[in-house]
Enzyme design. Structure first.
Site, mmCIF file in Angstrom:
data_model
loop_
_atom_site.group_PDB
_atom_site.id
_atom_site.type_symbol
_atom_site.label_atom_id
_atom_site.label_comp_id
_atom_site.label_asym_id
_atom_site.label_seq_id
_atom_site.Cartn_x
_atom_site.Cartn_y
_atom_site.Cartn_z
ATOM 1 N N THR A 202 -1.178 5.491 -12.645
ATOM 2 C CA THR A 202 -0.907 3.699 -12.333
ATOM 3 C C THR A 202 -1.954 2.479 -12.148
ATOM 4 O O THR A 202 -3.779 3.070 -11.877
ATOM 5 C CB THR A 202 -0.871 4.305 -10.770
ATOM 6 O OG1 THR A 202 0.318 4.807 -10.308
ATOM 7 C CG2 THR A 202 -0.608 3.070 -9.803
ATOM 8 N N LYS B 141 -7.351 1.745 -4.247
ATOM 9 C CA LYS B 141 -6.597 0.944 -5.377
ATOM 10 C C LYS B 141 -5.241 0.691 -6.098
ATOM 11 O O LYS B 141 -5.392 -0.488 -6.424
ATOM 12 C CB LYS B 141 -7.027 2.458 -6.693
ATOM 13 C CG LYS B 141 -7.123 2.332 -8.344
ATOM 14 C CD LYS B 141 -6.164 2.539 -9.068
ATOM 15 C CE LYS B 141 -5.728 3.804 -8.888
ATOM 16 N NZ LYS B 141 -4.496 4.093 -10.112
ATOM 17 N N LYS C 226 6.046 0.708 -10.459
ATOM 18 C CA LYS C 226 4.799 1.055 -9.694
ATOM 19 C C LYS C 226 4.825 0.349 -8.456
ATOM 20 O O LYS C 226 4.650 1.226 -7.468
ATOM 21 C CB LYS C 226 4.048 2.221 -10.458
ATOM 22 C CG LYS C 226 2.983 2.652 -9.546
ATOM 23 C CD LYS C 226 3.616 4.173 -8.521
ATOM 24 C CE LYS C 226 2.867 5.254 -8.113
ATOM 25 N NZ LYS C 226 2.208 5.693 -8.945
#
Length: 300
Positions: free
Chosen positions: A102, A245, A177
């Site tokens: 990701t 993150k 995502k």
């Protein structure tokens, strides 16, 4: 590497919680797999199953038909792809490179353009489904890139996941995502709050899950992570630090597009607090611990 049983050799970079299971499933599907990880011991199980060790990402890329990466952070992705000894500079012409980390949509587009200039085909393909989905080869895979490259890589994806969708051009997988993580962020707050409420009300949390898990409140997090919360199991299926993150990436991308994401911002603040208390390496379900602690403080 010699030709695989399936006619395609695969290199896999990043054998952590997710990557190890994904690489195992590729081996199980009959592919010859070369692996690299910064910590070699984390690849020991794969080597016992027949994977071949390579000392650098460059060696991986130069020896296989398809190179897959799932590493930690965008900075790691940039280094492993665009560094002097990176994948783009060393991959075989005509080969496919797939980043399943990701990461940021903008970096996915940069990798795509750099790869294209070197006659390499690139896809961004982040995943969802956690450690369970990785083990059971039923990940959701969100893909960005050219349709022809996607179709060429489809058999590889099918060895790791079930819900595999080409979302659009380079970067579209990463944008998708971010939609996934935004939805999960607020949902995780709701799941944790529901379990804290159940505990405070003197209910049997497992019975509560029997009822609400089958109704409109049902979700992957409720079904898979709430039972772990109840048992006090906060081992990582997905690290808190990596979720933070992801939320940072989503917040930055949303800001660039002028979108308000108050639920995401609140979730990020709570997970920051959780990580500051020492739970960065815990699973995302550890948010329950923080909310329980806040409830107890309020009760006192």
């Amino acid at each position: 590497m010699a030709a695989s049983k399936n006619g395609t050799t695969i290199g896999f970079i990043g054998t952590g919680v997710m990557g190890k299971s994904m690489a195992k499933n590729l081996l199980g599907a009959g592919y010859d797999v070369a692996v690299y990880n910064r910590t070699k011991s984390r690849a020991a199980d794969l080597l016992e199953l027949g994977a071949v060790w390579k000392d650098t990402p460059a060696e991986i890329a130069a020896s296989v038909d398809v190179t897959i990466t799932i590493v930690g952070y965008p900075a790691d992705v940039e280094e492993v792809y665009l560094g002097e000894q990176g994948i783009v500079a060393n991959a075989k012409p005509g080969s496919i490179v797939i980043d399943m980390t990701t990461s940021t949509p903008s970096l996915a587009r940069r990798i795509y353009e750099a790869a294209k200039a070197n006659n390499i085909r690139a896809l961004d393909a982040p995943v969802s489904g956690g450690d369970v989905g990785a083990r059971e080869a039923r990940l959701t895979i969100m893909v960005g890139g050219d349709a022809e490259t996607f179709e060429a890589a489809r058999p590889v994806f099918e060895a790791m996941g079930r819900n595999i969708v080409l979302q659009g051009e380079a970067g579209a997988g990463q944008h998708t995502k971010m939609c996934n993580q935004i939805a999960i962020a607020s949902n995780m707050m709701g799941v944790c709050e529901a379990m804290v409420y159940a505990k405070r009300a003197g209910l049997d949390p497992e019975r509560v899950l029997e009822s609400i898990g089958a109704g409109a409140a049902g979700s992957w997090s409720l079904s898979n992570l709430a039972p772990r919360m109840i048992k006090g199991d906060f081992a990582p299926g997905f690290y808190v630090k990596h979720f933070i993150k992801d939320m940072n990436i989503a917040l930055e991308a949303a800001k660039e597009m002028g979108i308000a994401t108050p639920g995401l911002a609140l979730a990020k603040s709570l997970y920051d607090e959780l990580a500051a208390g020492g739970d960065g390496d815990s699973g995302t379900q550890a948010l329950y611990k923080l909310l329980i602690a806040k409830e107890q403080q309020a009760a006192d």
